[in-house]
Design a protein around this motif. Structure first.
Motif, PDB file in Angstrom:
ATOM      1  N   LEU A 307       0.832  -1.201   0.000  1.00 40.79           N
ATOM      2  CA  LEU A 307       0.000   0.000   0.000  1.00 40.79           C
ATOM      3  C   LEU A 307       0.870   1.255   0.000  1.00 40.79           C
ATOM      4  CD1 LEU A 307      -2.942  -0.769   2.465  1.00 40.79           C
ATOM      5  CD2 LEU A 307      -3.130  -0.183   0.043  1.00 40.79           C
ATOM      6  N   PRO A 308       0.414   2.338  -0.611  1.00 38.95           N
ATOM      7  CA  PRO A 308       1.213   3.560  -0.692  1.00 38.95           C
ATOM      8  C   PRO A 308       1.583   4.101   0.691  1.00 38.95           C
ATOM      9  CG  PRO A 308      -0.646   3.674  -2.196  1.00 38.95           C
ATOM     10  CD  PRO A 308      -0.852   2.455  -1.363  1.00 38.95           C
ATOM     11  N   THR A 309       2.725   4.731   0.756  1.00 40.08           N
ATOM     12  CA  THR A 309       3.203   5.314   2.015  1.00 40.08           C
ATOM     13  C   THR A 309       3.342   6.826   1.930  1.00 40.08           C
ATOM     14  OG1 THR A 309       5.494   4.910   1.340  1.00 40.08           O
ATOM     15  CG2 THR A 309       4.417   3.214   2.688  1.00 40.08           C
ATOM     16  N   THR A 310       2.989   7.405   0.781  1.00 42.73           N
ATOM     17  CA  THR A 310       3.023   8.857   0.645  1.00 42.73           C
ATOM     18  C   THR A 310       1.606   9.375   0.458  1.00 42.73           C
ATOM     19  OG1 THR A 310       3.237   8.872  -1.779  1.00 42.73           O
ATOM     20  CG2 THR A 310       5.277   8.703  -0.467  1.00 42.73           C
ATOM     21  N   ALA A 311       1.387  10.623   0.854  1.00 39.12           N
ATOM     22  CA  ALA A 311       0.058  11.218   0.748  1.00 39.12           C
ATOM     23  C   ALA A 311      -0.407  11.275  -0.705  1.00 39.12           C
ATOM     24  CB  ALA A 311       0.069  12.612   1.365  1.00 39.12           C
ATOM     25  N   GLU A 312       0.517  11.620  -1.612  1.00 41.41           N
ATOM     26  CA  GLU A 312       0.155  11.753  -3.019  1.00 41.41           C
ATOM     27  C   GLU A 312      -0.298  10.421  -3.612  1.00 41.41           C
ATOM     28  OE1 GLU A 312       2.780  14.897  -1.659  1.00 41.41           O
ATOM     29  OE2 GLU A 312       2.981  12.697  -1.667  1.00 41.41           O
ATOM     30  N   ASP A 313       0.462   9.365  -3.353  1.00 38.75           N
ATOM     31  CA  ASP A 313       0.115   8.056  -3.910  1.00 38.75           C
ATOM     32  C   ASP A 313      -1.152   7.494  -3.275  1.00 38.75           C
ATOM     33  OD1 ASP A 313       2.301   8.174  -5.559  1.00 38.75           O
ATOM     34  OD2 ASP A 313       3.596   6.950  -4.271  1.00 38.75           O
ATOM     35  N   MET A 314      -1.326   7.724  -1.973  1.00 40.92           N
ATOM     36  CA  MET A 314      -2.536   7.240  -1.315  1.00 40.92           C
ATOM     37  C   MET A 314      -3.756   7.994  -1.828  1.00 40.92           C
ATOM     38  SD  MET A 314      -3.723   4.977   0.787  1.00 40.92           S
ATOM     39  CE  MET A 314      -2.336   4.436   1.827  1.00 40.92           C
ATOM     40  N   GLN A 315      -3.624   9.283  -2.065  1.00 44.70           N
ATOM     41  CA  GLN A 315      -4.747  10.064  -2.598  1.00 44.70           C
ATOM     42  C   GLN A 315      -5.126   9.578  -3.992  1.00 44.70           C
ATOM     43  OE1 GLN A 315      -6.536  12.720  -0.924  1.00 44.70           O
ATOM     44  NE2 GLN A 315      -7.872  11.964  -2.551  1.00 44.70           N
ATOM     45  N   ALA A 316      -4.123   9.201  -4.782  1.00 47.57           N
ATOM     46  CA  ALA A 316      -4.408   8.671  -6.117  1.00 47.57           C
ATOM     47  C   ALA A 316      -5.205   7.375  -6.025  1.00 47.57           C
ATOM     48  CB  ALA A 316      -3.103   8.444  -6.878  1.00 47.57           C
ATOM     49  N   LEU A 317      -4.854   6.513  -5.060  1.00 51.66           N
ATOM     50  CA  LEU A 317      -5.603   5.264  -4.862  1.00 51.66           C
ATOM     51  C   LEU A 317      -7.024   5.562  -4.412  1.00 51.66           C
ATOM     52  CD1 LEU A 317      -5.838   2.185  -4.633  1.00 51.66           C
ATOM     53  CD2 LEU A 317      -4.824   2.358  -2.335  1.00 51.66           C
ATOM     54  N   VAL A 318      -7.170   6.498  -3.478  1.00 49.88           N
ATOM     55  CA  VAL A 318      -8.503   6.874  -2.996  1.00 49.88           C
ATOM     56  C   VAL A 318      -9.349   7.427  -4.133  1.00 49.88           C
ATOM     57  CG1 VAL A 318      -9.756   8.529  -1.545  1.00 49.88           C
ATOM     58  CG2 VAL A 318      -7.839   7.223  -0.592  1.00 49.88           C
ATOM     59  N   ASP A 319      -8.758   8.247  -4.982  1.00 52.45           N
ATOM     60  CA  ASP A 319      -9.497   8.804  -6.122  1.00 52.45           C
ATOM     61  C   ASP A 319      -9.991   7.692  -7.051  1.00 52.45           C
ATOM     62  OD1 ASP A 319      -9.025  11.324  -5.133  1.00 52.45           O
ATOM     63  OD2 ASP A 319      -7.340  11.751  -6.476  1.00 52.45           O
ATOM     64  N   ASP A 320      -9.137   6.701  -7.288  1.00 52.92           N
ATOM     65  CA  ASP A 320      -9.533   5.577  -8.139  1.00 52.92           C
ATOM     66  C   ASP A 320     -10.682   4.791  -7.522  1.00 52.92           C
ATOM     67  OD1 ASP A 320      -7.616   6.221 -10.010  1.00 52.92           O
ATOM     68  OD2 ASP A 320      -6.132   4.782  -9.262  1.00 52.92           O
ATOM     69  N   ILE A 321     -10.612   4.586  -6.196  1.00 50.90           N
ATOM     70  CA  ILE A 321     -11.656   3.825  -5.493  1.00 50.90           C
ATOM     71  C   ILE A 321     -12.985   4.570  -5.581  1.00 50.90           C
ATOM     72  CG2 ILE A 321     -12.405   2.996  -3.230  1.00 50.90           C
ATOM     73  CD1 ILE A 321      -9.422   2.560  -2.574  1.00 50.90           C
ATOM     74  N   GLU A 322     -12.961   5.852  -5.304  1.00 51.72           N
ATOM     75  CA  GLU A 322     -14.196   6.639  -5.342  1.00 51.72           C
ATOM     76  C   GLU A 322     -14.745   6.756  -6.758  1.00 51.72           C
ATOM     77  OE1 GLU A 322     -13.512   9.518  -1.449  1.00 51.72           O
ATOM     78  OE2 GLU A 322     -12.839  10.211  -3.432  1.00 51.72           O
ATOM     79  N   ALA A 323     -13.855   6.863  -7.750  1.00 56.02           N
ATOM     80  CA  ALA A 323     -14.298   6.917  -9.135  1.00 56.02           C
ATOM     81  C   ALA A 323     -14.983   5.634  -9.576  1.00 56.02           C
ATOM     82  CB  ALA A 323     -13.099   7.211 -10.058  1.00 56.02           C
ATOM     83  N   ALA A 324     -14.613   4.514  -8.909  1.00 55.35           N
ATOM     84  CA  ALA A 324     -15.237   3.224  -9.226  1.00 55.35           C
ATOM     85  C   ALA A 324     -16.592   3.069  -8.527  1.00 55.35           C
ATOM     86  CB  ALA A 324     -14.299   2.092  -8.828  1.00 55.35           C
ATOM     87  N   GLY A 325     -17.006   4.085  -7.767  1.00 57.88           N
ATOM     88  CA  GLY A 325     -18.298   4.044  -7.099  1.00 57.88           C
ATOM     89  C   GLY A 325     -18.299   3.279  -5.784  1.00 57.88           C
ATOM     90  N   ILE A 326     -17.126   3.082  -5.213  1.00 56.90           N
ATOM     91  CA  ILE A 326     -17.012   2.333  -3.953  1.00 56.90           C
ATOM     92  C   ILE A 326     -16.941   3.318  -2.809  1.00 56.90           C
ATOM     93  CG2 ILE A 326     -15.538   0.782  -2.603  1.00 56.90           C
ATOM     94  CD1 ILE A 326     -14.727  -0.509  -5.268  1.00 56.90           C
ATOM     95  N   TYR A 327     -17.798   3.101  -1.827  1.00 52.80           N
ATOM     96  CA  TYR A 327     -17.890   4.011  -0.674  1.00 52.80           C
ATOM     97  C   TYR A 327     -16.803   3.676   0.343  1.00 52.80           C
ATOM     98  CZ  TYR A 327     -19.708   6.132   3.597  1.00 52.80           C
ATOM     99  OH  TYR A 327     -19.843   6.843   4.761  1.00 52.80           O
ATOM    100  N   LEU A 328     -16.045   4.695   0.745  1.00 59.03           N
ATOM    101  CA  LEU A 328     -15.036   4.543   1.792  1.00 59.03           C
ATOM    102  C   LEU A 328     -15.598   5.105   3.084  1.00 59.03           C
ATOM    103  CD1 LEU A 328     -11.769   5.544  -0.103  1.00 59.03           C
ATOM    104  CD2 LEU A 328     -12.294   3.295   0.851  1.00 59.03           C
ATOM    105  N   ASP A 329     -15.739   4.259   4.098  1.00 62.52           N
ATOM    106  CA  ASP A 329     -16.304   4.684   5.375  1.00 62.52           C
ATOM    107  C   ASP A 329     -15.269   5.532   6.100  1.00 62.52           C
ATOM    108  OD1 ASP A 329     -17.599   4.999   7.728  1.00 62.52           O
ATOM    109  OD2 ASP A 329     -17.905   2.871   8.137  1.00 62.52           O
TER     110      ASP A 329
END
Length: 329
Positions: A307-329
């Motif tokens: 899993l990413p360890t930098t804010a930038e890379d983690m934000q990119a993963l989060v953006d991909d997850i949300e774009a796929a319509g998956i809800y992050l609690d």
């Protein structure tokens, strides 16, 4: 204080299921425990209780003929972390609950959300000390609420404040042992312990546990024939360590690195065919349980460890997850 429960490496890993009866071997015989729900509401862990039965009293050294109760439970229903059911623990599957026990219903349940602890035999405010007559406890000022959905609750109505109370929190396995020992000692006039002695042997020696430098901790256990249809599978518990690199990267995205966040990540990987879509996910506050075929669990472990360890890379993963319509609690 001697350890009341018997932990033994020969005890098998089990998977909690609804309406399951468990045995808990002790030095004096077997305690019966109940799992009412594999998941209680939206909070994840199985709902476990120890009923007030004659056999349970006898094992605790109490005379059923003279023992009076204010509750149907020696230990009232509470959420128990899934890691309590791994190999080497005190639980042995003993079949399904019988219809003659009154059981537990969601409809007549309220939530204790304040600072409390298990009493003898009900939940009581933490400032109350032993010895305690539970029948005389005043719950007027207790923060008792009704579950609405997700993490939403509302204040309980006057008639709802008398419902069976369930804690809005998680507890590790040791508390169940401690509560039984406190209960036993209270009624036998012995000193009330505040902690239990550790087991004589290392019951976790056969677990495959690994922690990365970035803060991902994973523990894998093999399920054997006692797991029924899941025999041969692996179950893994994964959690992000507090203040680790991964934890800080997730925090930078305005999320929390708990089990429900990891569930969202895994669901995204499932929808994009990066991990097996048939994996069973069991999230909770601290982490997430993952069950599947050994090679599939191995793949998930490798993915989580990277899993990413930098804010930038983690934000990119989060953006991909949300774009796929998956809800992050």
């Amino acid at each position: 204080m001697p350890y009341f429960m018997q932990f033994d490496p020969s005890m098998k890993a089990i998977r909690p299921t609804d309406n399951t009866r468990l045995r808990m071997p002790t030095h004096n015989g077997d305690i019966e425990a109940h799992i009412y729900y594999t998941k209680f509401q939206q909070i994840g862990p199985p709902l476990v209780a120890v009923p007030a039965t004659d056999d349970n009293f006898r094992v605790l050294g109490l005379d059923p003929a003279t023992h009076t109760e204010t509750s149907r439970w020696i230990v009232p229903p509470f959420p128990l972390l899934s890691i309590a059911f791994q190999k080497g623990g005190p639980f042995i599957r003993d079949g399904k609950l019988s219809d003659d026990w009154p059981g537990f219903t969601r409809e007549e349940t309220a939530i204790v959300s304040g600072d409390y602890r298990p009493g003898v035999p009900g939940f009581v405010a933490r400032e109350l000390d032993y010895p305690l007559d539970v029948a005389e406890v005043d719950t007027t000022d207790w923060p008792i609420e009704m579950w609405v959905g997700g993490s939403a609750v509302r204040e309980a109505e006057p008639e709802e404040r008398n419902y069976q109370l369930v804690p809005w929190a998680y507890f590790p396995l040791g508390y169940l042992d401690l509560w039984l020992e406190q209960y036993r000692c209270f009624h036998l006039g012995l000193d009330i312990p505040t902690k239990l002695s550790p087991p004589d042997t290392d019951i976790d020696s056969d677990r495959d546990e690994h922690t990365t430098d970035s803060g991902m901790k994973t523990t894998v256990v093999s399920l054997d024939e006692s797991a029924g249809d899941d025999a041969g599978k692996h179950t893994m518990y994964a959690q992000v360590l507090v203040d680790s690199d991964i934890d800080k990267a997730v925090a930078a995205t305005q999320y929390y690195a708990h089990g429900y966040f990891l569930e969202g990540v895994l669901k995204y990987w499932q929808t994009t065919n990066q991990v097996d879509p048939e994996l069973e996910l069991d999230p909770e506050g601290d982490g997430i349980g993952i069950t599947g075929q050994p090679d599939h669990v191995r793949t998930v472990r490798e993915k989580l460890n990277s899993l990413p360890t930098t804010a930038e890379d983690m934000q990119a993963l989060v953006d991909d997850i949300e774009a796929a319509g998956i809800y992050l609690d």
